[in-house]
Design a protein around this motif. Sequence first.
Motif, PDB file in Angstrom:
ATOM      1  N   TYR A 123      18.226  16.160  -9.779  1.00  0.00           N
ATOM      2  CA  TYR A 123      17.495  15.903  -8.999  1.00  0.00           C
ATOM      3  C   TYR A 123      17.417  13.935  -8.407  1.00  0.00           C
ATOM      4  CZ  TYR A 123      13.965  18.389 -11.332  1.00  0.00           C
ATOM      5  OH  TYR A 123      13.695  19.554 -13.066  1.00  0.00           O
ATOM      6  N   GLN A 124      16.705  13.464  -6.577  1.00  0.00           N
ATOM      7  CA  GLN A 124      16.592  12.199  -6.698  1.00  0.00           C
ATOM      8  C   GLN A 124      15.899  11.649  -7.395  1.00  0.00           C
ATOM      9  OE1 GLN A 124      19.135  10.871  -4.265  1.00  0.00           O
ATOM     10  NE2 GLN A 124      20.336  12.893  -4.577  1.00  0.00           N
ATOM     11  N   LEU A 125      15.738   9.989  -7.365  1.00  0.00           N
ATOM     12  CA  LEU A 125      14.762   9.296  -8.200  1.00  0.00           C
ATOM     13  C   LEU A 125      13.384  10.030  -7.959  1.00  0.00           C
ATOM     14  CD1 LEU A 125      14.251   7.378 -10.334  1.00  0.00           C
ATOM     15  CD2 LEU A 125      14.026   6.208  -8.455  1.00  0.00           C
ATOM     16  N   GLU A 126      12.848   9.814  -5.974  1.00  0.00           N
ATOM     17  CA  GLU A 126      11.370  10.087  -5.690  1.00  0.00           C
ATOM     18  C   GLU A 126      11.097  11.528  -6.059  1.00  0.00           C
ATOM     19  OE1 GLU A 126      14.564   9.740  -2.652  1.00  0.00           O
ATOM     20  OE2 GLU A 126      14.322   8.453  -4.484  1.00  0.00           O
ATOM     21  N   ASP A 127      12.191  12.046  -6.557  1.00  0.00           N
ATOM     22  CA  ASP A 127      11.421  14.023  -5.784  1.00  0.00           C
ATOM     23  C   ASP A 127      11.462  14.711  -8.036  1.00  0.00           C
ATOM     24  OD1 ASP A 127      11.134  14.652  -3.549  1.00  0.00           O
ATOM     25  OD2 ASP A 127      13.880  14.845  -3.977  1.00  0.00           O
ATOM     26  N   PHE A 128      12.269  13.565  -8.309  1.00  0.00           N
ATOM     27  CA  PHE A 128      12.927  13.438 -10.072  1.00  0.00           C
ATOM     28  C   PHE A 128      10.970  13.349 -10.981  1.00  0.00           C
ATOM     29  CE2 PHE A 128      14.044  11.674 -14.657  1.00  0.00           C
ATOM     30  CZ  PHE A 128      14.036  12.793 -15.205  1.00  0.00           C
TER      31      PHE A 128
ATOM     32  N   LEU B 270       3.907  -1.564  -8.322  1.00  0.00           N
ATOM     33  CA  LEU B 270       3.788  -0.183  -8.257  1.00  0.00           C
ATOM     34  C   LEU B 270       2.540   0.447  -8.223  1.00  0.00           C
ATOM     35  CD1 LEU B 270       6.319   0.622 -11.066  1.00  0.00           C
ATOM     36  CD2 LEU B 270       6.912   0.989  -8.976  1.00  0.00           C
ATOM     37  N   PRO B 271       2.376   1.322  -6.937  1.00  0.00           N
ATOM     38  CA  PRO B 271       0.904   0.936  -6.931  1.00  0.00           C
ATOM     39  C   PRO B 271       0.330   3.032  -7.279  1.00  0.00           C
ATOM     40  CG  PRO B 271       2.193   0.834  -4.472  1.00  0.00           C
ATOM     41  CD  PRO B 271       3.197   1.381  -5.934  1.00  0.00           C
ATOM     42  N   GLY B 272      -0.619   2.731  -8.382  1.00  0.00           N
ATOM     43  CA  GLY B 272      -1.546   3.505  -8.750  1.00  0.00           C
ATOM     44  C   GLY B 272      -0.906   4.175 -10.327  1.00  0.00           C
ATOM     45  N   VAL B 273      -0.600   3.067 -10.540  1.00  0.00           N
ATOM     46  CA  VAL B 273       0.025   2.973 -11.860  1.00  0.00           C
ATOM     47  C   VAL B 273      -1.435   2.655 -12.924  1.00  0.00           C
ATOM     48  CG1 VAL B 273       1.697   1.396 -14.036  1.00  0.00           C
ATOM     49  CG2 VAL B 273       2.123   1.578 -11.450  1.00  0.00           C
ATOM     50  N   LYS B 274      -1.456   3.794 -13.755  1.00  0.00           N
ATOM     51  CA  LYS B 274      -3.402   3.233 -14.975  1.00  0.00           C
ATOM     52  C   LYS B 274      -2.427   3.409 -16.057  1.00  0.00           C
ATOM     53  CE  LYS B 274      -5.453   6.931 -12.342  1.00  0.00           C
ATOM     54  NZ  LYS B 274      -6.219   8.127 -12.276  1.00  0.00           N
TER      55      LYS B 274
ATOM     56  N   ILE C 299       0.982  -1.180  -0.248  1.00  0.00           N
ATOM     57  CA  ILE C 299      -0.111  -0.400   0.406  1.00  0.00           C
ATOM     58  C   ILE C 299       1.080   1.893   0.042  1.00  0.00           C
ATOM     59  CG2 ILE C 299      -1.855  -1.100   1.411  1.00  0.00           C
ATOM     60  CD1 ILE C 299      -0.986   0.078   3.511  1.00  0.00           C
ATOM     61  N   LEU C 300       2.295   0.969   0.146  1.00  0.00           N
ATOM     62  CA  LEU C 300       3.381   2.549  -0.187  1.00  0.00           C
ATOM     63  C   LEU C 300       2.712   2.969  -1.229  1.00  0.00           C
ATOM     64  CD1 LEU C 300       6.750   1.376   1.095  1.00  0.00           C
ATOM     65  CD2 LEU C 300       5.375   2.363   2.486  1.00  0.00           C
ATOM     66  N   PRO C 301       2.388   4.318  -1.341  1.00  0.00           N
ATOM     67  CA  PRO C 301       2.852   5.642  -2.714  1.00  0.00           C
ATOM     68  C   PRO C 301       3.989   4.605  -3.511  1.00  0.00           C
ATOM     69  CG  PRO C 301       3.414   6.495  -0.333  1.00  0.00           C
ATOM     70  CD  PRO C 301       2.931   5.153  -0.025  1.00  0.00           C
ATOM     71  N   TRP C 302       4.432   4.448  -4.811  1.00  0.00           N
ATOM     72  CA  TRP C 302       5.447   4.315  -5.448  1.00  0.00           C
ATOM     73  C   TRP C 302       6.306   5.128  -5.631  1.00  0.00           C
ATOM     74  CZ3 TRP C 302       7.320   7.637  -9.263  1.00  0.00           C
ATOM     75  CH2 TRP C 302       6.660   8.496  -9.676  1.00  0.00           C
ATOM     76  N   GLU C 303       6.581   6.389  -5.119  1.00  0.00           N
ATOM     77  CA  GLU C 303       7.134   6.813  -5.144  1.00  0.00           C
ATOM     78  C   GLU C 303       8.328   6.964  -3.863  1.00  0.00           C
ATOM     79  OE1 GLU C 303       4.807   9.720  -3.146  1.00  0.00           O
ATOM     80  OE2 GLU C 303       4.711   8.479  -4.870  1.00  0.00           O
ATOM     81  N   ASP C 304       7.240   6.188  -2.611  1.00  0.00           N
ATOM     82  CA  ASP C 304       8.423   5.508  -1.268  1.00  0.00           C
ATOM     83  C   ASP C 304       9.196   4.131  -1.935  1.00  0.00           C
ATOM     84  OD1 ASP C 304       7.533   7.324   0.466  1.00  0.00           O
ATOM     85  OD2 ASP C 304       5.810   6.359   0.853  1.00  0.00           O
ATOM     86  N   VAL C 305       8.339   3.619  -2.941  1.00  0.00           N
ATOM     87  CA  VAL C 305       8.882   1.844  -3.091  1.00  0.00           C
ATOM     88  C   VAL C 305      10.023   2.303  -3.906  1.00  0.00           C
ATOM     89  CG1 VAL C 305       8.362  -0.126  -4.642  1.00  0.00           C
ATOM     90  CG2 VAL C 305       6.364   1.347  -3.876  1.00  0.00           C
TER      91      VAL C 305
END
Length: 327
Positions: free
Chosen positions: A125-130, A59-63, A41-47
């Motif tokens: 950028y760090q990846l999650e911020d990118f 990867l949660p939230g992928v559409k 259930i983690l947001p994908w940026e945390d993964v």
Amino acid sequence: MLIRRRNGHDISSSEITPEGVYHDRRRFLQTASSLALGSLILPWEDVLAAPEKYAYADLPGVKPNPAYQDKDLKKLITKPEDFSSYNNFYEFGMDKEDPKANSRNFKTKPWTIKVHGLVSKPAEYQLEDFLKPFELEDRIYRFRCVEAWSMVVPWVGIPLHRILSRAQPTSGAKYVLFKTLMDPAQFPAQKSKILDWPYQEGLRLDEAMHDLTLLTVGAYGKVLPNQNGAPLRLIVPWKYGYKSIKSIVSIELVSAQPKTSWEIRAPDEYPFYSNVNPEVPHPRWSQKTERVLGTGFFSAKQKTLMFNGYTDAVASLYSKFDNRKLY
């Protein structure tokens, strides 16, 4: 020369891979995720921020992007175990099995991406911020390797044009130069002279801005495996696979056509454009046919499609060029 141009979705039944056929991809992904980590259930940026901990995680939230969810391609999706175990990633070794065997301890956190050159808004950028401002998409693409094998993969990523638009290319920007991480401690082959390291690739700016060009962080709904180019790779589906550079740390906008790694190494075999064209042979083999990954070495080959099946989408990019010089 007469070349029959087919629509990218025009696939005959004879081309369908006889094994590894996924009639119900939703059920497949649910089963695979339950076997891997259960419900995540983690947001994908945390993964993405902790790839070692969540390797092969959902990867949660992928559409799914409906424009790239062709029902016939879904029937051809390559088995994930074939996708992750048969690779070209020369930083980890020359054999197809080397990347999986040698990338197990590859560290992708922290991961910094630099967008620079002829842009109004350069940044690191760090990846999650990118990637955080953008929505991840699931897109099913054909993928064609120059060694005459192919596969169909549900990639997860973001269209590159969104990243480039954020950076605001200047009027002098004509090409995009990509570079892989340089780290011989993690990439043992970078100590050799197989190529001039770090690996680099390039696109014309209009190619990079095309909607098909995808910055990829996953596949099969999960985090991209190390051996497949984690944590960030490029997918340019109408070009041969070596154009889809892996483990990217630099995206630079430049004015002149850059030299690419394989072009430097063997310009007669691996030119800058490297668009898929079955009518132009590689100097050492034909490009007219290909073997689908996972069907066995002695399985029947299928015909290679012009632009890997994406003629309708990309042929206009090259309407003023001599096609034979582009491949």
